[in-house]
Design a protein around this motif. Sequence first.
Motif, mmCIF file in Angstrom:
data_model
loop_
_atom_site.group_PDB
_atom_site.id
_atom_site.type_symbol
_atom_site.label_atom_id
_atom_site.label_comp_id
_atom_site.label_asym_id
_atom_site.label_seq_id
_atom_site.Cartn_x
_atom_site.Cartn_y
_atom_site.Cartn_z
ATOM 1 N N UNK A 1 -0.405 -88.380 -66.368
ATOM 2 C CA UNK A 1 -0.916 -88.171 -65.016
ATOM 3 C C UNK A 1 -1.984 -89.197 -64.666
ATOM 4 N N UNK A 2 -2.911 -89.422 -65.589
ATOM 5 C CA UNK A 2 -3.978 -90.396 -65.341
ATOM 6 C C UNK A 2 -3.410 -91.809 -65.206
ATOM 7 N N UNK A 3 -2.433 -92.141 -66.056
ATOM 8 C CA UNK A 3 -1.848 -93.473 -66.008
ATOM 9 C C UNK A 3 -1.108 -93.735 -64.719
ATOM 10 N N UNK A 4 -0.407 -92.732 -64.222
ATOM 11 C CA UNK A 4 0.277 -92.874 -62.938
ATOM 12 C C UNK A 4 -0.729 -93.044 -61.809
ATOM 13 N N UNK A 5 -1.727 -92.184 -61.782
ATOM 14 C CA UNK A 5 -2.716 -92.251 -60.705
ATOM 15 C C UNK A 5 -3.486 -93.570 -60.728
ATOM 16 N N UNK A 6 -3.745 -94.087 -61.918
ATOM 17 C CA UNK A 6 -4.440 -95.374 -62.013
ATOM 18 C C UNK A 6 -3.624 -96.505 -61.407
ATOM 19 N N UNK A 7 -2.316 -96.310 -61.352
ATOM 20 C CA UNK A 7 -1.415 -97.322 -60.773
ATOM 21 C C UNK A 7 -1.023 -96.987 -59.335
ATOM 22 N N UNK A 8 -1.657 -95.991 -58.756
ATOM 23 C CA UNK A 8 -1.353 -95.621 -57.375
ATOM 24 C C UNK A 8 -0.037 -94.884 -57.211
ATOM 25 N N UNK A 9 0.429 -94.240 -58.286
ATOM 26 C CA UNK A 9 1.696 -93.506 -58.257
ATOM 27 C C UNK A 9 1.397 -92.014 -58.362
ATOM 28 N N UNK A 10 1.920 -91.249 -57.469
ATOM 29 C CA UNK A 10 1.716 -89.801 -57.487
ATOM 30 C C UNK A 10 2.774 -89.141 -58.377
ATOM 31 N N UNK A 11 2.494 -87.901 -58.775
ATOM 32 C CA UNK A 11 3.388 -87.172 -59.667
ATOM 33 C C UNK A 11 3.696 -85.799 -59.108
ATOM 34 N N UNK A 12 4.986 -85.506 -58.959
ATOM 35 C CA UNK A 12 5.401 -84.139 -58.672
ATOM 36 C C UNK A 12 6.193 -83.630 -59.870
ATOM 37 N N UNK A 13 6.029 -82.359 -60.166
ATOM 38 C CA UNK A 13 6.689 -81.755 -61.317
ATOM 39 C C UNK A 13 7.643 -80.670 -60.851
ATOM 40 N N UNK A 14 8.580 -80.334 -61.714
ATOM 41 C CA UNK A 14 9.547 -79.294 -61.371
ATOM 42 C C UNK A 14 8.879 -77.922 -61.367
ATOM 43 N N UNK A 15 9.222 -77.120 -60.382
ATOM 44 C CA UNK A 15 8.823 -75.722 -60.330
ATOM 45 C C UNK A 15 10.114 -74.903 -60.455
ATOM 46 N N UNK A 16 10.289 -74.264 -61.588
ATOM 47 C CA UNK A 16 11.532 -73.533 -61.877
ATOM 48 C C UNK A 16 11.180 -72.055 -61.942
ATOM 49 N N UNK A 17 11.264 -71.376 -60.807
ATOM 50 C CA UNK A 17 10.773 -70.002 -60.749
ATOM 51 C C UNK A 17 11.790 -69.025 -60.152
ATOM 52 N N UNK A 18 13.046 -69.445 -60.028
ATOM 53 C CA UNK A 18 14.081 -68.460 -59.747
ATOM 54 C C UNK A 18 14.340 -67.626 -60.988
ATOM 55 N N UNK A 19 14.134 -68.249 -62.154
ATOM 56 C CA UNK A 19 14.418 -67.600 -63.430
ATOM 57 C C UNK A 19 13.459 -68.130 -64.489
ATOM 58 N N UNK A 20 13.396 -67.444 -65.607
ATOM 59 C CA UNK A 20 12.667 -67.920 -66.779
ATOM 60 C C UNK A 20 13.656 -68.045 -67.936
ATOM 61 N N UNK A 21 13.134 -68.414 -69.088
ATOM 62 C CA UNK A 21 13.911 -68.262 -70.323
ATOM 63 C C UNK A 21 13.899 -66.798 -70.740
ATOM 64 N N UNK A 22 14.950 -66.389 -71.461
ATOM 65 C CA UNK A 22 14.918 -65.033 -72.007
ATOM 66 C C UNK A 22 13.943 -64.927 -73.174
ATOM 67 N N UNK A 23 13.339 -66.070 -73.576
ATOM 68 C CA UNK A 23 12.305 -66.056 -74.600
ATOM 69 C C UNK A 23 10.895 -66.048 -74.011
ATOM 70 N N UNK A 24 10.795 -65.997 -72.684
ATOM 71 C CA UNK A 24 9.482 -65.894 -72.057
ATOM 72 C C UNK A 24 8.871 -64.544 -72.428
ATOM 73 N N UNK A 25 7.550 -64.524 -72.553
ATOM 74 C CA UNK A 25 6.866 -63.284 -72.937
ATOM 75 C C UNK A 25 7.148 -62.156 -71.960
ATOM 76 N N UNK A 26 7.308 -62.488 -70.673
ATOM 77 C CA UNK A 26 7.596 -61.431 -69.698
ATOM 78 C C UNK A 26 8.918 -60.741 -70.023
ATOM 79 N N UNK A 27 9.927 -61.529 -70.343
ATOM 80 C CA UNK A 27 11.241 -60.930 -70.588
ATOM 81 C C UNK A 27 11.267 -60.227 -71.941
ATOM 82 N N UNK A 28 10.587 -60.791 -72.923
ATOM 83 C CA UNK A 28 10.518 -60.132 -74.231
ATOM 84 C C UNK A 28 9.927 -58.734 -74.090
ATOM 85 N N UNK A 29 8.878 -58.617 -73.265
ATOM 86 C CA UNK A 29 8.286 -57.298 -73.037
ATOM 87 C C UNK A 29 9.207 -56.422 -72.200
ATOM 88 N N UNK A 30 9.852 -57.012 -71.195
ATOM 89 C CA UNK A 30 10.737 -56.237 -70.316
ATOM 90 C C UNK A 30 11.868 -55.580 -71.094
#
Length: 567
Positions: free
Chosen positions: A100-129
């Motif tokens: 992130x710092x290296x991109x910003x130092x070069x004037x490049x912005x960063x967007x990341x994936x937001x994957x929130x329709x689903x989780x892994x079945x190994x996520x703590x929420x699903x393990x508890x569910x």
Amino acid sequence: MPKDKTETTPERVNGIARRWWKEAVAYQIYPRSFMDSDGDGVGDLAGIVSKLDYLSDLGVTMVWLSPHYDSPNADNGYDIRDYRAVMSQFGTMDDFDALLDGLHARGIRLIVDLVVNHTSNEHAWFAEARQGKDAATRDYYIWRDPAPDGSPPNNWPSFFSGPAWTLDEASGQYYLHLFAAKQPDLNWDNPAVRGEVWDLMRFWLDKGVDGFRMDVIPFISKDPALPDLPAGIKPQKHYAEGPRLHDYLREMRREVLSHYDCATVGEGNGLDQDQMRRVVDERREELDMIFQFDVVEFDRDAAGNPRDWTLPEFKEIFARQADSMDAHGWTTVYLANHDTTRPVSRYGDDSAEWRVASTKVLNALLLTQKGTPFLYQGDEFGMTNFPFTAIGQFQDIAVRNAWAAAQATGTADEATFLTRLNRTSRDHTRTPMQWDASAEGGFTSGTPWLPVNPNSAEINATSAMADPNGAWAFTRALIELRKAQELLVYGDYRDLAPDHPQVFAFAREIGADGIAVVLNFGASPQTFALPDRPGPVRELLASDASLIGSDVMLGGWSVMICAWGDR
């Protein structure tokens, strides 16, 4: 780069609000396949950091990083186990911060994936569910009792073959997963789920990321009645724009996004153009941009098999996409991502004679269209599809599940299946980046997780950059031209030859000023007469084409970009 949002009235150009993300040139990185720094055969964050000067030299101003989160990798990172941790194969949070710092130092912005329709079945929420119907996080997911005959609650199919329901033996209920069984869908009707999502978004925005690409975001709202999929309707159409989608996106804007100077781009799978227009209408305060799907679906039949297509059909996609947004909405332009095949093998000519030239044509199209352009790694110099020879070479879960289903039903025909996959498989864009002519394309010192294309000795970034007349240099010049010409960002779009079978010509215009882009989508030379213009025409950028008055003389697979007026 500041993150706190400052409320100002943006300047308007051609009636359109000026925003940094509209003027960006984005580059998608698939981290597993970009650069391996430690020899384990899997790309990683330190590998990306080692190539930041490459991105800067190319001229991109925004990077979309495909999922880097902790994941068991059932779907190559789109099954997330911990939203606040980095996948160990990719490195550590310190590595992410360095990226992130290296991109910003070069004037490049960063967007990341937001994957929130689903989780892994190994996520703590699903393990508890799964502990029982009374578990605290049970309602974080979507559970239903079986039909009277014990079958799934409805006929919904998974995108990865089979039903979209898996029986939980312990409780006797089914859970919903529109994708793999290891990717249970979240229940967005539960306000606690939404609160968790808002918190994890704030975590990354506070860290300094510049926004999110939102995976299958149209599917987050489900009709509580879960009605059966009607005959003849594509599943994505049935799943998209549920009854509270817009409520949830506005809540996301209100609770999180409005407090940051960030950008959002939604994956528009299943939405028609009217629906997409609603999602990105700035007056509705939902998302900023959308990925439309026509350009990666029009050359497939109803069953998803490749079909022959014509250039006028291709042009219509872009004209329709440009028309889909008024001054209050914004879209994206792309020809490839991690879910497609390589553009030069799909829309161009990847033969030795024409690969470089047709790569120039395709990148000229991408970088002069209306909308924020997204360039996929390796397409800047024309990486091609991989010549798969056996089903066992594929890593994609969609391929493996489909092949298993075909075998189970007795319809498996490897030759036919392989022929189709060599034109359609997502693994074509997931093969490792070809950096140089050394072993494994310079991607790794070990054994790559997916085979490197055997043409890497000839087709690679190092050799491409060394050619001043090659595709890489031309792509960099196109990026600089887009940055210099606001007509290519905010100008209206007009197709100049919608019916021409080989020439793709269009104008970007603001008032009496304009830029014409003339592209020869074929090997035979063409002459194209520009329509009358108010004043002389001047050349801006060309590849194997010349301008004589208002006549554009085009060699095979060539580009002419010219302008008129004062801009």
